[in-house]
Design a protein around this motif. Structure first.
Motif, PDB file in Angstrom:
ATOM      1  N   ASN A 140       0.814  -1.220   0.000  1.00 57.81           N
ATOM      2  CA  ASN A 140       0.000   0.000   0.000  1.00 57.81           C
ATOM      3  C   ASN A 140       0.850   1.274   0.000  1.00 57.81           C
ATOM      4  O   ASN A 140       0.405   2.317  -0.481  1.00 57.81           O
ATOM      5  N   LYS A 141       2.073   1.197   0.531  1.00 60.10           N
ATOM      6  CA  LYS A 141       2.918   2.393   0.598  1.00 60.10           C
ATOM      7  C   LYS A 141       3.735   2.611  -0.682  1.00 60.10           C
ATOM      8  O   LYS A 141       3.986   3.743  -1.069  1.00 60.10           O
ATOM      9  N   TYR A 142       4.160   1.483  -1.314  1.00 60.45           N
ATOM     10  CA  TYR A 142       5.168   1.620  -2.362  1.00 60.45           C
ATOM     11  C   TYR A 142       4.742   1.123  -3.747  1.00 60.45           C
ATOM     12  O   TYR A 142       5.218   1.628  -4.753  1.00 60.45           O
ATOM     13  N   ILE A 143       3.891   0.116  -3.802  1.00 57.08           N
ATOM     14  CA  ILE A 143       3.640  -0.548  -5.082  1.00 57.08           C
ATOM     15  C   ILE A 143       2.467   0.120  -5.793  1.00 57.08           C
ATOM     16  O   ILE A 143       1.370   0.225  -5.230  1.00 57.08           O
ATOM     17  N   GLU A 144       2.712   0.542  -7.032  1.00 62.29           N
ATOM     18  CA  GLU A 144       1.644   1.154  -7.828  1.00 62.29           C
ATOM     19  C   GLU A 144       1.404   0.299  -9.071  1.00 62.29           C
ATOM     20  O   GLU A 144       2.217   0.257  -9.988  1.00 62.29           O
ATOM     21  N   ALA A 170      -2.765   3.455  -0.473  1.00 62.88           N
ATOM     22  CA  ALA A 170      -2.329   4.814  -0.152  1.00 62.88           C
ATOM     23  C   ALA A 170      -2.647   5.757  -1.316  1.00 62.88           C
ATOM     24  O   ALA A 170      -2.604   5.369  -2.473  1.00 62.88           O
ATOM     25  N   THR A 171      -3.001   6.988  -1.003  1.00 61.26           N
ATOM     26  CA  THR A 171      -3.341   7.942  -2.059  1.00 61.26           C
ATOM     27  C   THR A 171      -2.094   8.437  -2.787  1.00 61.26           C
ATOM     28  O   THR A 171      -2.159   8.791  -3.949  1.00 61.26           O
ATOM     29  N   GLU A 172      -0.951   8.488  -2.125  1.00 62.88           N
ATOM     30  CA  GLU A 172       0.283   8.935  -2.751  1.00 62.88           C
ATOM     31  C   GLU A 172       1.356   7.881  -2.593  1.00 62.88           C
ATOM     32  O   GLU A 172       1.556   7.342  -1.493  1.00 62.88           O
ATOM     33  N   LYS A 173       2.058   7.592  -3.671  1.00 63.71           N
ATOM     34  CA  LYS A 173       3.142   6.617  -3.649  1.00 63.71           C
ATOM     35  C   LYS A 173       4.362   7.229  -4.331  1.00 63.71           C
ATOM     36  O   LYS A 173       4.236   8.185  -5.099  1.00 63.71           O
TER      37      LYS A 173
END
Length: 776
Positions: free
Chosen positions: A617-621, A727-730
């Motif tokens: 959720n923090k890093y993978i887009e 997460a909204t921003e990565k």
């Protein structure tokens, strides 16, 4: 582009042959950079049929006539050059004129300073030649002579002219004559105000205290140049055997070139050309006394190595010489070490060689376009927007957010627009050497003048008016190799009753805030702005812009009735300053991360329990992207280059090693899942921005690949873990190690990561062939 109509019978006579195959004829016209516009109407009488030809080169006015086109075609086919030396003067060798003299009044120096002349003799003028004379006159004076401003031409009956002739400055209110197609004798001023030609061309001379008039030695008026011939000496007719040709204007080279064109055309048609000596009391650039026609052209050198490099051929010395001679040139060859150098002297009717490249173009045309075989490009490139284009878009978005409307203007304009109306001296403004029109004579040095062009036409629109443009400007800069500099610039203008310096300062502050720049202002003294109500913009110690309240005189020049503020900023300098600041910040941050700090951070990370869901959720887009184009990488036997729509509005390029497994048509149109924030990686010469997700399986003993797809989801849809919004921003970029910290698997035909099902638009991503396997 210029178009000419040529009498078919005259054309074939001058050409020396007749083409019944019109396709072949049109192919031959390419040697004159021309094309067939319209075939003759075969229902017309043979003597009246015309061929319409369109010329594609405005630098070759010698081709704008029947004689010019036919001469070019003849010589391209290998015909011998005509010998013009018997009537063509040159420096140190002026031809005898047998008392054919013309005298220019010194008062014309600042009105219409130059004159040239010669006589056509030998045989009677027929109808076809008469029409061609008038067409040549019109094309030269209208196109090349800028609507008679720099070149005008008159033709007169030699039999009635008493030599010498005189080009005089005359009082417009006392000098009288009967103009051609006029009903009575009129003063010069009356002709300018009432005659159709006076109304059309009178603006060229009407503001001078005296008007230019050509007279013979008896005082008989031949013409008021550049307006109209007289009804006596200026009326030529079919059957006339001797004609006086004169040209007047403001540029001596243009006049001599035009005279040479007409003289050579008539010489090729079998007429005798008799020179005339013209006497000026001031220097013309070729002396005070010039005998016309006159060869004034300079030679141009071209190297064989440069010719072959530009044309991509291995031409020999003999081939190049022959090609140049087929274009009417005289060629001498010399050796400079290992280099073969061609010195090219153009024909007297040409003056279009400015550079070695012009000679190379003549070689290409002389060889014939069919000589050069098509070749496929060897380089493989992918189009990208330039950094300055992307930065300019950012600037445009900021201005749009401030309520400005974007405008787009020409880069060429007139002296009035860029210099006179803006109150500047014009010392750094670039002028076109040989413009076709005074409306496109200068390259703009500032966008503010362009904005005023729009504002001057907007008086009836509701105020305030807020307009801007981001575009190119150019100016003289001796520090550059070319002597000029071209930059991307932002210009903005506000017109309203309360437009003031403080408002402009506020908007400059907003623009530079969003461009992440600190700046200072300094006092300036620009004549476009009100003293004390203007300021220069200083970034990193250099002035890169200006803004302020527009001076009332400038507003009056443009007939703008409300106060205006305006400004201009060098976009390229601001962009470079941004890049330097970012680079400096990156280096400073890296310097602080010494080995001890890095070791401590690593120990802290190791001490923390790893949560794969939290990491995802923090890093993978992951995103959905549609494959719109598939190409093969010529340097990689397994690589496809896929162009995708990822919903961002900018095409994304990704490379994948799928060529052994999937055909191009199996990829096109697929809504695939991509790793969207992987750092770019260059493979086999192409930069890849991301990775497609897929899984392997075996079928019939062969390894195959199935893509992760979401055909129901629009491009740009974010792929999340089931039960999580993510997460909204990565991070914009992560490395492959961080991406692979979590597992990616297919479990019971469903794609998973971090132990959770992958979901796009609320629906699980499933695979048809793969049941349980790793995702790669």
């Amino acid at each position: 582009m210029p178009k000419i109509e040529v009498n078919e019978k005259l054309f074939w006579n001058l050409l020396g042959t007749k083409y019944n195959d019109w396709e072949l004829f049109e192919k031959k016209l390419t040697s004159a950079k021309a094309e067939l516009d319209e075939k003759p109407n075969m229902e017309d009488k043979e003597d009246d049929r015309v061929i319409k030809i369109e010329l594609n080169d405005t630098n070759r006015p010698d081709l704008w006539s029947t004689g010019g086109i036919t001469r070019c075609l003849r010589e391209h086919e290998g015909a011998k050059h005509s010998d013009y030396s018997k009537f063509m003067s040159k420096a140190g060798d002026l031809k005898d004129t047998a008392s054919r003299d013309a005298y220019v009044d010194p008062e014309l120096r600042y009105i219409r300073p130059y004159m040239v002349s010669f006589v056509i003799s030998g045989k009677a003028i027929d109808n076809a030649m008469l029409i061609d004379i008038m067409q040549t006159q019109e094309k030269l004076c209208w196109n090349f002579g800028r609507k008679r401003k720099t070149v005008s031409m008159g033709v007169y009956r030699q039999a009635n002219v008493k030599w010498p002739i005189h080009f005089n400055a005359c009082d417009p209110d006392t000098m009288k004559f009967q103009p051609l197609q006029g009903e009575s004798v009129q003063t010069l001023r009356e002709i300018v105000e009432t005659h159709p030609k006076g109304k059309e061309y009178g603006h060229i001379i009407k503001d001078f205290p005296k008007f230019p008039v050509l007279q013979d030695d008896k005082g008989e008026v031949m013409s008021m140049t550049p307006i109209i011939n007289s009804a006596t000496l200026g009326q030529i007719e079919i059957g006339d055997k001797e004609l006086v040709v004169e040209l007047t204007g403001a540029d001596m080279k243009d006049l001599m070139l035009s005279a040479n064109i007409v003289a050579c055309d008539f010489a090729d048609a079998g007429y005798e050309i008799l020179p005339v000596k013209v006497h000026h009391e001031y220097d013309t650039g070729f002396g005070k006394d010039v005998t016309i026609p006159y060869y004034f052209q300079d030679t141009t050198d071209a190297r064989l190595s440069a010719i072959n490099k530009k044309l991509g051929e291995e031409l020999t010395e003999a081939q190049v010489t022959d090609a140049l001679q087929r274009m009417g040139n005289t060629v001498t060859v010399k050796k400079e070490g290992n280099e073969t150098v061609f010195t090219v002297a153009p024909a007297p009717y040409r003056n279009d060689f400015l550079h070695e490249v012009d000679v190379i173009e003549d070689v290409m045309i002389g060889m014939g376009l069919d000589y050069f075989k098509p070749a496929k490009p060897n380089d493989f490139t992918i189009g990208r927007l330039l950094p300055v284009t992307l930065y300019s878009r950012k600037v445009k978005n900021i201005l749009a957010g401030l309520g400005y409307q974007e405008m787009i203007f020409n880069y060429l304009g007139s002296k009035k627009t860029y210099i006179d109306n803006m109150g500047i001296d014009g010392s750094n403004v670039i002028e076109i050497a040989n413009p076709m029109s005074e409306n496109y004579q200068f390259i703009r040095p500032s966008i503010i003048a362009s904005l005023f062009e729009a504002e001057a036409q907007s008086g009836n629109a509701v105020y305030p008016h807020k307009i801007f443009e981001v575009g190119k400007i150019a100016y003289i800069d001796p520090s550059e190799n070319t002597g000029t500099k071209t930059i991307q610039s932002l210009g903005f203008l506000t017109a309203s009753n309360n437009a003031n310096f403080n408002e402009a300062a506020s908007e400059v502050s907003t623009i530079l805030y969003y461009l992440d720049h600190k700046y200072e202002v300094v006092e300036t003294n620009d004549p476009r702005f009100i003293p004390g109500r203007q300021a220069g913009i200083i970034v990193n110690g250099k002035q890169c812009g200006i803004f302020g309240e527009i001076h009332p005189q400038i507003l009056e020049n443009w007939a703008v009735g409300v106060p205006c503020v305006a400004g201009e900023i060098d976009v390229e300098y601001i962009m470079e300053a941004t890049a330097k600041a970012e680079d400096k910040a990156t280096k400073e941050a890296a310097a602080k991360n010494d080995a001890k700090a890095a070791e401590k951070k690593a120990a802290e990370n190791a001490a923390q329990a790893f949560d794969p869901v939290d990491h995802f959720n923090k890093y993978i887009e992951l995103r959905v992207a549609k494959i719109e184009k598939v190409e093969t990488n010529p340097q990689g036997d397994k690589l496809y280059i896929e162009t995708m729509d990822d919903g961002s509005g900018t095409p994304r390029i990704i490379q994948s090693g799928l060529r052994p497994y999937l055909k191009e048509e199996e990829l096109l149109g697929k809504h695939v899942i991509i790793a969207a924030n992987l750092a770019p990686r260059k493979m086999k010469g192409v930069e890849s921005h991301g990775m497609l997700l897929a899984s392997d399986y075996m079928e019939d003993g062969k390894e195959k690949v199935e893509l992760l797809t979401a055909p129901w989801a629009a491009p740009g849809t974010v792929v999340t873990l089931e039960g999580y919004e993510g997460a909204t921003e990565k991070p914009a970029k992560i490395d492959i190690d961080r991406f692979c910290k979590v597992e990616y698997k297919v479990i019971n035909h469903v794609a998973h990561s971090a132990g959770k099902a992958l979901v796009a638009s609320g629906k699980k991503i499933t695979l048809e062939k793969v049941e349980n396997a790793e995702i790669e």
